[in-house]
Enzyme design. Structure first.
Site: not given
Length: 335
Positions: A63, A68, A97, A130
């Site tokens: 994931d 990130y 996302k 997201h």
């Protein structure tokens, strides 16, 4: 399969990590592995090794997300494991996302292609919106005004969704979904005139302190699979306060774990699995990555499941409170 059957197949040498990861089938027919490796807060310098270790141990679902800021390093690990012939691309289930600064319809494809290029892939198995809210586009991931509030864009996620649907048509992604959407926001998508692909997955925070029964019931009734994020309560979240509740230190959950000769983390990962959810625990420590995958050889009793559900306190590790004034903030609704 009962525990005895597990042990005998172990002894016969027929039981390998690839068989272990059970799957949930999405409405497009794709098999999504029940346990995936989360990568939020995994530092770029550590995440390559973490993903390589995970794939070596039998994880097939990773994931990811643009926000990130480590997709490039995740991609390095995936490439190495494919090159070593440990896995083929089609054995993996890779999720990413769309970040909130790319909700404008004309920015969605570029954002997706950017993620694909970072991950060094030519398609994603699943691409999620997201958050339901859009931010002002530009360099900052969280564009802030002088008061420290996030600057919204006037986008509507129904328009964003149309651009997501085009990614499926173009083969850039196999399935599309959402994350952090409440049931009214999901309803808006499902009722959208001309909807071509419904969301395959809604990824939400879910654990014994936030059990999400109503949202899970709603999504299941619509054929939408749920992924539980922060199953361990995200103890490493950057905004944690000392007085916040801690799942991993909850003696009641530890007592349940002791009965099964398992760790608290393993019980917290098994809990969503038995609710037919996908779950994505994050770690960068090899021994924890291994521990978090050793969850296919025991089953929580219905009594223990009910007990864990009773610990709900509607507590969120990820409330994104600085977005609470956004028109599309999802958590003012009960579910």
């Amino acid at each position: 399969m009962h525990a005895g059957a597990h042990q005998s197949s172990f002894r016969l040498g027929l039981w390998n990590a690839a068989d272990m990861a059970s799957h949930i089938v999405l409405y497009n027919g794709a098999k999504m592995p029940t346990v995936g490796l989360g990568t939020w807060k995994s530092p770029p310098g550590k995440v390559t090794e973490a993903v390589k270790v995970a794939i070596g141990l039998g994880y097939r679902h990773i994931d990811c997300a643009h926000v990130y800021q480590n997709e490039n390093e995740v991609g390095v690990a995936i490439q190495e494991k494919i090159k070593e012939q440990v896995v083929k691309r089609e054995d993996l289930f890779i999720v990413s996302k769309l970040w909130s600064t790319y909700h404008e319809k004309n920015l969605v494809k570029g954002a997706c292609k950017n993620t694909l290029s970072d991950l060094k892939l030519d398609y994603l198995d699943l691409y999620l919106v997201h958050w339901p809210f859009g931010f002002k586009p530009g360099g900052a991931l969280f564009p802030l005004d002088a008061k420290g509030n996030v600057i919204a864009s006037d986008t509507d996620f129904l328009d964003t969704w149309e651009a997501m649907e085009e990614l499926v048509d173009e083969g850039l992604v196999k399935a599309i979904g959402i994350s952090n959407f409440n049931h009214l926001q999901i309803e808006r998508i499902l009722n959208k005139p001309g909807l071509r692909y419904k969301p395959a997955v809604n990824q939400i925070e879910c654990h014994p302190y936030l059990t999400q029964e109503k949202l899970i019931q709603y999504c299941s009734s619509k054929g939408i699979v749920l992924t539980a994020y922060s199953p361990l309560g995200s103890p490493d979240r950057p905004w944690a306060k000392p007085e916040d509740p801690s799942l991993l230190e909850d003696p009641r959950i530890k007592a349940i774990a002791d009965k099964y000769n398992k760790t608290t983390a393993q019980v917290l990962i098994r809990f969503p699995m038995q609710r037919n959810l996908v779950v994505i625990p994050k770690s960068i420590a090899p021994e924890r990555i291994a521990e978090n995958f050793q969850v296919f050889d025991f089953e929580l009793s219905s009594e223990d499941m009910a007990t864990l559900l009773s610990y709900n306190r509607n507590w969120r590790a990820c409330a994104l409170a600085n977005c609470a004034s956004h028109k599309d903030y999802p958590f003012h609704e009960e579910f």
